[in-house]
Scaffold this active site. Structure first.
Site, PDB file in Angstrom:
ATOM      1  N   ARG A   1       0.708  -1.386  -0.019  1.00 51.22           N
ATOM      2  CA  ARG A   1       0.013  -0.042  -0.076  1.00 51.22           C
ATOM      3  C   ARG A   1       0.564   1.201  -0.057  1.00 51.22           C
ATOM      4  NH1 ARG A   1      -2.948  -4.068   2.632  1.00 51.22           N
ATOM      5  NH2 ARG A   1      -4.656  -4.708   1.161  1.00 51.22           N
TER       6      ARG A   1
ATOM      7  N   ASP B   1       0.289  -7.026  -3.242  1.00 50.70           N
ATOM      8  CA  ASP B   1      -1.123  -6.679  -2.913  1.00 50.70           C
ATOM      9  C   ASP B   1      -1.643  -6.142  -4.154  1.00 50.70           C
ATOM     10  OD1 ASP B   1      -3.581  -6.410  -1.671  1.00 50.70           O
ATOM     11  OD2 ASP B   1      -2.369  -6.795   0.273  1.00 50.70           O
TER      12      ASP B   1
ATOM     13  N   HIS C   1      -6.270 -10.623  -3.378  1.00 43.47           N
ATOM     14  CA  HIS C   1      -5.283  -9.576  -3.295  1.00 43.47           C
ATOM     15  C   HIS C   1      -4.250  -9.618  -4.485  1.00 43.47           C
ATOM     16  CE1 HIS C   1      -6.658  -7.670   0.278  1.00 43.47           C
ATOM     17  NE2 HIS C   1      -6.761  -8.707   0.868  1.00 43.47           N
TER      18      HIS C   1
ATOM     19  N   GLU D   1      -9.390 -13.185   2.509  1.00 44.93           N
ATOM     20  CA  GLU D   1     -10.021 -12.097   1.624  1.00 44.93           C
ATOM     21  C   GLU D   1     -10.210 -12.284   0.120  1.00 44.93           C
ATOM     22  OE1 GLU D   1     -10.121  -8.278   4.595  1.00 44.93           O
ATOM     23  OE2 GLU D   1      -8.476  -8.446   3.208  1.00 44.93           O
TER      24      GLU D   1
ATOM     25  N   TRP E   1      -0.515  -2.594   8.431  1.00 48.40           N
ATOM     26  CA  TRP E   1      -1.002  -2.326   7.297  1.00 48.40           C
ATOM     27  C   TRP E   1      -0.979  -0.986   6.801  1.00 48.40           C
ATOM     28  CZ3 TRP E   1      -1.504  -6.736   4.940  1.00 48.40           C
ATOM     29  CH2 TRP E   1      -1.845  -8.025   5.623  1.00 48.40           C
TER      30      TRP E   1
HETATM   31  C1  ACM Z   1      -5.721  -9.460   6.768  1.00 48.64           C
HETATM   32  O1  ACM Z   1      -5.661  -8.430   7.724  1.00 48.64           O
HETATM   33  N1  ACM Z   1      -6.442  -9.281   5.715  1.00 48.64           N
HETATM   34  C2  ACM Z   1      -5.139 -10.583   6.832  1.00 48.64           C
END
Ligand code: ACM
Ligand code: ZN
Length: 779
Positions: A172, A201, A272, A353, A493
């Site tokens: 990111r 990602d 992702h 996800e 993140w």
């Molecule tokens: C995550 O926070 N999607 C592993």
């Protein structure tokens, strides 16, 4: 000149006398002696075994950076020594135990392993005075005049968990190699031993793979980034990206290995995957289907192909095709180069996800399901991960994945990283799989550590105390299950973390708390004692020139109804032991000492300051809108969702209208698919002529305005009469308001109807929408 030098020397020694032993993480056993050892530029580090040379060099680099001098490294010790000795007599191989003895003559560090000896160096570093001496002069011969007193101690120490990790997302936002090394140093200083490097990602591919050059030319760059919090206030239209070359990766892996830290790479699959798909569209189930650009993220111009590297955050439906063998050939090609770069036994393949929408309608994926006799798309995900696991196992590596890899059946040898709480970890441990705990609460360090955060974060609140209190072994596990918990890790993140300074601010001091969770025996953990050691740790961050949050030592506020329901009380507190709090009832009101919770009986912007040594070290302000409902008794017909409980029903009459959206989720009550019905008791009959309900509208986050709002009044709280007015009231982005001819009432009821299911063509179509309400005003 000589006199000046003497004075400085004396001052330093004097300052350090009686120094406490404030080591973080708290060692297993510390016995304090009487005297101290004087470390000076004449001290020699004695290293008989070349395997300990890197530890000696680490100490030297630290001394140079923080105290401005370094030591000779020699094979022999004379007088005045720091002696490193690794026994290689390994009683408990994964324990990395060490002992540290400081006497008047010198320092002895003995490790069971080289890593153990290295951990001993970290404890020695924390016995040094946390004083900034960099400005002090050197002698004519260039040697430093600085001497450092090291208190006499005998320490025996070893870690509680074998996996002690920190994660960093560089997809990111990306950080320079120099900062990655600094981050690894921070891990080392906290006796951590795994760096989980999230390299790929949707928003960028960050590792050079020579076999697939488009990953670097296309996958590593996005044409812009959303502005502000998701879904964004526009797009900055600025190309962003980059990648780490294989040479840089090797350098980082070596740098970490010198510090006894394993770098575990993460290559995300099957979700992702937007960046890889932008580079090689044939990895997608639908190579000709253009990348979906989320509304509110205005597409950038440019001549990109049909697939794009994402410019916004979230979860995307375009994922790796599980039916196409070329996908696996590609991933094995990538892995071949990854495995050559990373000696780590553990290789992370993501697995979280991954929406199944494309797989459900992809002929190849459906063909795979048939061919393999799979039940559904969850089993297809399981097939995907198991196939990668076979590849990794055949090369002597172990697959690690997020807890979604449990769905559809766990790969036989996989390690599970439990992030959606601890449930996944518990299930995996019961299936005799190794587990690394990384639950969002409390170890997602992208969540805030303060209730009054003034910059954009992802939301959620993980304060220092909660991190400290965390125990990676869930109480419900039996001892034979608990042994599968390898340890824990905090995740960072970086959607809203653009710069190294911000990374530091988010991890410190929570990383220090986590290090104690991971290292210190459970029965030795002690919050009060950690709190006592914390100020010294904050001084160390300053010596490292690291940014940190002082939220814990800053101001905290809470609002409660006043005892007689005549308004609300603003309560301010601090953990700071000596600073004073002052308050003002408005920007031009005089500042007065805070002695008790402030009664808020009039609207205005109230302020509070934390004053230490004559200067303001922290401040906050709170706008209150006081009306006839403020602080009054309020009841709800049905409770909000446990995910968004606010501060209970009182949230709706606390005088605070949310001004920062979801940055402060605590300001809201959230109702998922259901209505809100509240009754306020004004205390006595009052003349009123308007009512207003504040809500939040964020369709991309599934939050919708109420479909209708109605107001009722009553004199007895039983029989309510609908308030009819000439108009239906005014609805804006933030509130619904109804004005009516004056009437007298003691009770006011507000009914807000949920919007219902989300209309087609919108994010989350068909799902229940959310109703978020934050304040009711009656005038
Ligand atoms: C995550 O926070 N999607 C592993
Ligand atoms: Zn497919």
């Amino acid at each position: 000149m000589r006199i000046l030098l003497l004075i400085i020397t004396f001052f330093l020694i004097n300052f350090c006398r009686g120094q406490k032993v404030d080591i973080i993480p708290q060692p297993v056993s510390v016995q304090k002696g009487g005297g101290s050892f004087t470390l000076s530029s004449n001290t020699v580090i004695a290293v008989r075994d070349e395997g300990d040379r890197k530890a000696a060099e680490f100490l030297n680099a630290y001394l140079q950076e923080v105290y401005g001098f370094k030591l000779d490294i020699d094979k022999q010790e004379g007088k005045n020594y720091i002696r490193l000795y690794t026994r290689k007599f390994i009683k408990a191989p994964d324990k990395d135990a060490y002992s540290l003895y400081v006497s008047g003559e010198g320092v002895n560090i003995e490790g069971d392993t080289y890593a153990g000896t290295f951990h001993g160096i970290q404890s020695l570093i924390q016995l040094l005075p946390p004083t900034d001496v960099r400005g002090l002069m050197k002698r004519a011969d260039g040697k430093s005049v600085v001497t450092l007193a090291v208190p006499s101690v005998a320490i025996q120490d070893y870690p509680r968990f074998k996996y002690r990790g920190m994660h960093l997302d560089v997809a990111r936002h990306m950080f320079p190699v120099s900062f990655i090394k600094k981050y690894i140093d921070y891990l080392a200083l906290h006796k951590m031993n795994y760096f989980h490097w999230h390299l790929t990602d949707d928003q960028g591919w960050r590792i050079e793979i020579k076999k697939y050059p488009e990953l670097m030319t296309t996958g590593a760059y996005r044409n812009g980034t959303i502005i502000g919090r998701f879904p964004g206030k526009g797009n900055d239209n600025t190309r962003y990206g980059g990648f780490y070359t294989q040479e840089e990766v090797r350098e980082i892996v070596r740098y970490a290995a010198d510090r006894h830290i394993t770098v575990m790479p993460e290559i995300e699959m099957p979700g992702h995957a937007s960046a890889a798909i932008a580079a090689y569209p044939w990895l997608s189930c639908f190579p000709n289907k253009p990348t979906v650009i989320t509304r509110n993220t205005p597409a950038t111009g440019g001549n990109q192909g049909i697939k794009r590297v994402q410019e916004t955050w979230g979860v995307f439906e375009d994922v790796f095709c599980a039916g196409n063998d070329s996908t696996f050939m590609f991933l094995e090609g990538v892995m071949e180069e990854v495995l050559a770069l990373f000696p780590s036994r553990y290789i992370h393949v993501g697995g979280d996800e991954c929406p199944k929408a494309h797989w459900k309608i992809c002929p190849k994926c459906q063909g795979r399901i048939k061919e393999e006799g799979l039940k559904d798309e969850h089993q297809l995900q399981s097939y995907f991960i198991q196939r990668m696991e076979k590849y990794l196992n055949s090369r002597d590596r172990v697959l690690v994945g997020w807890d979604e890899i449990l769905e559809g059946g766990l790969a036989p040898n996989a390690v599970v990283m439990s992030w959606r709480g601890e449930a996944g970890g518990i299930t995996a441990a019961r299936q005799k799989h190794d587990v690394i705990m990384t639950p969002q609460k409390p170890v997602y360090f992208d969540h805030t550590q303060t209730r009054t955060e003034d910059s954009v974060t992802i939301g959620g609140y993980n304060p220092l105390e909660a991190v400290y209190a965390y125990d990676p072994v869930p109480a419900e596990l039996k001892p034979e299950e608990a042994k599968y918990i390898m340890g824990a890790q905090a995740n960072l993140w970086t959607e809203y973390i653009k710069y190294p300074s911000r990374v530091e601010y988010m991890v410190f001091p929570r990383m220090s708390a986590l290090s104690e969770v991971l290292w210190t025996p459970k029965e030795k953990k002690n919050w009060q004692d950690f709190e006592r050691r914390l100020p010294v740790q904050l001084k160390r961050y300053e010596l490292w020139r690291a940014h940190y949050s002082n939220a814990y030592l800053g101001l905290a506020a809470s609002v409660t109804p006043s005892p007689n329901n005549t308004g609300v009380l603003w309560k301010i507190s601090t953990q700071h032991k000596t600073a004073r709090i002052t308050v003002q009832r408005g920007p031009s009101a005089p500042a007065t000492a805070y002695t008790k919770p402030l009664a808020v009986t009039a609207s205005g912007t109230y302020q509070a300051q934390l004053v230490y040594n004559g200067s303001t070290i922290s401040s906050m302000q709170q706008k209150f809108d006081v009306n006839k409902a403020t602080g009054k008794k309020i009841t709800l017909k049905s409770a909000p969702s446990p995910t968004y409980p606010g501060d209970g029903a009182f949230t709706l009459v606390n005088g605070i209208v949310n001004e920062t959206g979801l940055d402060n989720p605590k300001d809201f009550l959230g109702f998922n698919g259901s209505d809100m019905e509240a009754v306020i008791d004004l205390g006595k009959p009052q003349k009123i002529n308007s009512a207003r309900l504040y809500f939040l509208r964020l369709p991309d986050s599934w939050i919708y305005r109420p479909s209708s709002v109605r107001y009722y009044t009553s004199s007895d709280g039983k029989n309510f009469e609908s308030v009819i007015s000439a108009s239906n009231g005014a609805i804006t982005e933030r509130y619904h308001e109804l004005s009516f001819s004056p009437r007298t009432a003691r009770y006011v009821k507000v009914v807000a109807k949920n919007h219902g299911s989300i209309p087609q063509g919108n994010e989350g179509a068909g799902k229940d929408s959310w109703l978020f309400v934050d304040e009711i005003q009656v005038k």
